[in-house]
Scaffold this motif. Structure first.
Motif, PDB file in Angstrom:
ATOM      1  N   ASP A 209       0.835  -1.203   0.000  1.00  0.00           N
ATOM      2  CA  ASP A 209       0.000   0.000   0.000  1.00  0.00           C
ATOM      3  C   ASP A 209       0.867   1.250   0.000  1.00  0.00           C
ATOM      4  N   ASP A 210       2.080   1.122  -0.547  1.00  0.00           N
ATOM      5  CA  ASP A 210       3.019   2.235  -0.504  1.00  0.00           C
ATOM      6  C   ASP A 210       2.776   3.205  -1.660  1.00  0.00           C
ATOM      7  N   VAL A 211       3.749   4.098  -1.891  1.00  0.00           N
ATOM      8  CA  VAL A 211       3.528   5.257  -2.753  1.00  0.00           C
ATOM      9  C   VAL A 211       3.154   4.892  -4.186  1.00  0.00           C
ATOM     10  N   ALA A 212       3.648   3.779  -4.711  1.00  0.00           N
ATOM     11  CA  ALA A 212       3.331   3.407  -6.090  1.00  0.00           C
ATOM     12  C   ALA A 212       2.104   2.517  -6.173  1.00  0.00           C
ATOM     13  N   CYS A 213       2.007   1.535  -5.278  1.00  0.00           N
ATOM     14  CA  CYS A 213       0.918   0.554  -5.370  1.00  0.00           C
ATOM     15  C   CYS A 213      -0.374   1.021  -4.711  1.00  0.00           C
TER      16      CYS A 213
ATOM     17  N   ARG B   7      -1.009  -5.468   5.483  1.00  0.00           N
ATOM     18  CA  ARG B   7      -0.447  -4.386   4.673  1.00  0.00           C
ATOM     19  C   ARG B   7       1.072  -4.476   4.686  1.00  0.00           C
ATOM     20  N   SER B   8       1.661  -4.046   3.587  1.00  0.00           N
ATOM     21  CA  SER B   8       3.112  -4.131   3.462  1.00  0.00           C
ATOM     22  C   SER B   8       3.656  -2.834   2.875  1.00  0.00           C
ATOM     23  N   PRO B   9       4.831  -2.409   3.329  1.00  0.00           N
ATOM     24  CA  PRO B   9       5.514  -1.337   2.601  1.00  0.00           C
ATOM     25  C   PRO B   9       5.973  -1.843   1.246  1.00  0.00           C
ATOM     26  N   CYS B  10       6.651  -1.005   0.494  1.00  0.00           N
ATOM     27  CA  CYS B  10       7.013  -1.292  -0.899  1.00  0.00           C
ATOM     28  C   CYS B  10       7.605  -2.687  -1.063  1.00  0.00           C
TER      29      CYS B  10
ATOM     30  N   PRO C 270      11.290   2.692  -1.309  1.00  0.00           N
ATOM     31  CA  PRO C 270      10.053   2.754  -2.097  1.00  0.00           C
ATOM     32  C   PRO C 270      10.284   3.373  -3.471  1.00  0.00           C
ATOM     33  N   GLY C 271       9.823   2.656  -4.497  1.00  0.00           N
ATOM     34  CA  GLY C 271      10.008   3.115  -5.865  1.00  0.00           C
ATOM     35  C   GLY C 271      11.201   2.508  -6.568  1.00  0.00           C
TER      36      GLY C 271
ATOM     37  N   ILE D 191      20.165 -10.455   0.262  1.00  0.00           N
ATOM     38  CA  ILE D 191      19.056 -10.072  -0.611  1.00  0.00           C
ATOM     39  C   ILE D 191      17.793  -9.883   0.218  1.00  0.00           C
ATOM     40  N   ARG D 192      16.979  -8.911  -0.165  1.00  0.00           N
ATOM     41  CA  ARG D 192      15.766  -8.644   0.612  1.00  0.00           C
ATOM     42  C   ARG D 192      14.813  -9.829   0.531  1.00  0.00           C
ATOM     43  N   GLY D 193      14.120 -10.069   1.634  1.00  0.00           N
ATOM     44  CA  GLY D 193      13.267 -11.244   1.729  1.00  0.00           C
ATOM     45  C   GLY D 193      12.066 -11.217   0.823  1.00  0.00           C
ATOM     46  N   GLU D 194      11.692 -10.034   0.314  1.00  0.00           N
ATOM     47  CA  GLU D 194      10.507  -9.914  -0.536  1.00  0.00           C
ATOM     48  C   GLU D 194      10.789 -10.209  -2.006  1.00  0.00           C
ATOM     49  N   TYR D 195      11.959 -10.759  -2.320  1.00  0.00           N
ATOM     50  CA  TYR D 195      12.316 -11.070  -3.713  1.00  0.00           C
ATOM     51  C   TYR D 195      12.451 -12.586  -3.910  1.00  0.00           C
TER      52      TYR D 195
END
Length: 638
Positions: free
Chosen positions: A109-113, A142-145, A298-299, A334-338
């Motif tokens: 739910d961050d700036v782009a999504c 909810r999650s940041p970018c 973010p972005g 590496i970030r866990g969201e990838y």
């Protein structure tokens, strides 16, 4: 040592997952010599403290949460007090120490999504699954970018006993269908679609060119090579740079890097040759290499595209860095969201090791180098280099005071070279064409090509490669132009600043951005049209930094909260005193955070907000369409 544990015991599933992770990870790496700071534990246990993060991942992945029994079992295995294990586990957003559903849908739910479908997905999941965090079999949060801004809106599926997978662009019906699909099949299907990196990098593919007509450099293999094939990578020039580096020797490679004026592409822009030279010449041994792939701004999503589409290039460039700096072990954080990038990098490391490109005798040239992958778990602060080192060592990701700098005292207290993904890919280009030729592109401290992440109100969002010196207008034209009437552009990410339509002819270099009071940062170009809710965007940015502050220092811990509270009052048209009073408060908070925070997170947390205030971009009073994630969690700022 004496450990005071509760009576809780792990389940058989948790015990097997934890013991299996220790067994699979605790093998000695080449020339393994890792000191530790846990002086009160046994030597064998101390030597394994750096395995804490992957072992916590193993417990989380198996059961969907980390129980008290699992924490006790990890504490016994490492001879580390359970309070320390608990402190690390609760530091990361992707770990849960409370029971929750085995399938969790993280909705960005961050700036782009958020404004482009993320909030709609959250509303639909609330109707289908219940409130945020609720649900026995499946819940949503909810999650940041999530680093998929070019495909907004994005979700991440985290599932016990099954592979994580990304879904973008996501629609509510598809998200719900995925939550009900069998794990392996759903992951394979999603990877097949999401793995088409040409969608995220529109320039790429056979014959892909730069705006001036020359061939792509950093993106040249994206959409061309099979990311799972080492042979295909070699057929397209792979490992030629490592061969050249070995023929040249470490000293000559450093000279080429210095001649190239290559600077770090993570935002700090430190000269790469200077960094490598300092580590290579450090008398204390061993040396370490760290690749910072914790891309969480973010972005920003450029590093993800590189790792998904050309993973062997990162392995090769890390091997070159290890050879030159005298490091025998490299850590790829590496970030866990990838999830897709992680799977492809693990496969690439295994393939390179099997073929002799990693190990005790790399390419038969008599030097040892190997790579260990560490997966983050949802902590933006771990993108700060010293916080990243703390995380690898098995501690909370809290930044260290500097000096000493990592090149003097880094990982395990030893000299360490830390580079981000894009910087390492540029090393291959330097060795391919030579340092002086590389420096002829652009100029000053801005040499070579640069990747930019375009998202928002732009015709074709994605990663674009341009030479330093391209203008912002040319970059936007390359991406299909602006959709609608341009209002402003966030340049450099949440830690960057806004630029106006009259700034479109700014030259995209470090120097050019500085001349207009902006920064290139991590390469974010987030475009807002006249319909954008900038007050809501600023509130999201403030909420992001409030969530991501590690809390170690007061200026950042308190300042980020107070910053969000002031924006919330302005958003509700309920200022304390007047709008002018609130504006003055925001300026005071910015000054304190910039001057007194320990690390770059606190120092740059007010950057975009201060920029917006100076440019008069803060919307006039009035409620926005959607509340921020903090308010929806019951944390309504005062």
């Amino acid at each position: 040592m004496d450990l005071h544990l509760s009576q809780a015991e792990p389940t058989a599933l948790e015990r097997d997952a934890i013991d299996g992770a220790f067994a699979g990870l605790a093998h000695p790496t080449v020339h393994d010599d890792r000191p530790t700071r846990t002086a009160h534990a046994g030597h064998d246990a101390r030597a394994q403290r750096h395995l804490l993060l992957p072992v916590l991942h193993a417990a989380q992945d198996a059961a969907g949460w980390i129980s008290e029994g699992a924490l006790n079992h990890i504490a016994r295995t490492l001879s580390v007090p359970p309070a320390e294990i608990y402190g690390v586990a609760t530091f990361y957003a992707m770990f849960s120490v409370e029971p929750r559903a085995p399938r969790v849908v993280h909705v960005c739910d961050d700036v782009a999504c958020g404004p482009h479908g993320g909030e709609d997905i959250a509303t639909a999941l609330t109707e289908a699954l219940g409130p945020e965090g609720a649900g026995q079999d499946t819940c949503w949060v909810r999650s940041p970018c999530l680093g998929m801004c070019e495909r907004a809106p994005a979700v991440l599926h985290q599932r016990a006993g099954e592979p994580d997978l990304s879904q973008a662009p996501a629609a509510a019906d598809d998200v719900l269908a995925t939550t009900r699909a069998p794990g392996a099949g759903a992951a394979d299907q999603a990877d097949a679609v999401f793995g088409d990196t040409r969608v995220s990098a529109p320039q790429t593919g056979p014959g892909g060119t730069l705006p001036g007509g020359g061939p792509l450099r950093l993106l040249r293999r994206i959409g061309v090579v099979d990311p799972a094939s080492l042979d295909d990578y070699r057929a397209h020039g792979g490992y030629a740079a490592l061969r050249r580096a070995i023929d040249m020797g470490p000293t000559r490679v450093i000279t080429e890097l210095e001649d190239s004026s290559l600077t770090g592409r993570g935002g700090a822009a430190f000269p790469t040759g200077v960094k490598w030279k300092g580590v290579a010449g450090a008398p204390e041994r061993p040396h370490y290499l760290v690749c910072n792939a914790d891309e969480s701004e973010p972005g920003t999503f450029k590093d993800r595209v590189l790792m998904e589409g050309d993973p062997f290039a990162l392995i090769e460039s890390m091997t070159i860095a290890g050879y030159v700096t005298g490091a025998h072990v490299g850590y790829l954080y590496i970030r866990g969201e990838y999830p897709l990038a992680t799977r492809r990098l693990i496969a690439a490391i295994d393939a390179a090791r099997a073929r002799g490109y990693l190990g005790e005798d790399v390419m038969g040239e008599g030097f040892a180098f190997d790579i260990e992958l560490r997966r983050g778990a949802g902590a933006y602060i771990c993108g700060e280099e010293t916080a990243l080192l703390e995380s690898i060592e098995g501690f909370r990701g809290e930044p260290r005071n500097k000096p000493p700098f990592p090149s003097v005292s880094g990982l395990f207290g030893k000299p360490t070279a830390i580079n981000n993904v894009e910087t390492l890919y540029n090393v291959l280009e330097v060795l391919s064409i030579g340092g002086q030729s590389f420096a002829e592109v652009g100029g000053g401290r801005s040499t070579g090509s640069k990747l930019f992440c375009l998202s928002g109100a732009v015709g074709a969002p994605g990663v674009y490669e341009v030479d330093f010196g391209t203008t912002l207008r040319q970059l936007l034209d390359l991406a299909g132009g602006v959709r609608g009437d341009l209002r402003t552009i966030l340049l450099g990410g949440a830690a960057g600043g806004f630029v106006m339509p009259e700034d479109l002819d700014v030259v995209l270099t470090l120097e050019g951005a500085r001349d207009i009071g902006a920064t290139l940062g991590s390469g974010v170009v987030l475009v807002f049209d006249s319909h954008a809710d900038l007050t809501g965007t600023l509130r999201r940015i403030a909420a992001f930094f409030r969530d991501e502050s590690c809390g170690q220092c007061v200026p950042c811990r308190v300042g980020t909260v107070r910053q969000e509270e002031a924006l919330a009052r302005l958003e509700r048209d309920a200022p304390i005193g007047s709008r002018e009073t609130e504006m003055a408060l925001l300026e005071d908070l910015a000054r304190v955070m910039r001057d007194a925070s320990i690390c770059g997170l606190g120092q740059t947390a007010p950057a975009a907000i201060t920029s917006a205030l100076q440019l008069g971009l803060l919307d006039r009073p009035g409620k926005t369409e959607h509340a921020d994630r903090g308010a929806r969690n019951g944390k309504v700022p005062s």
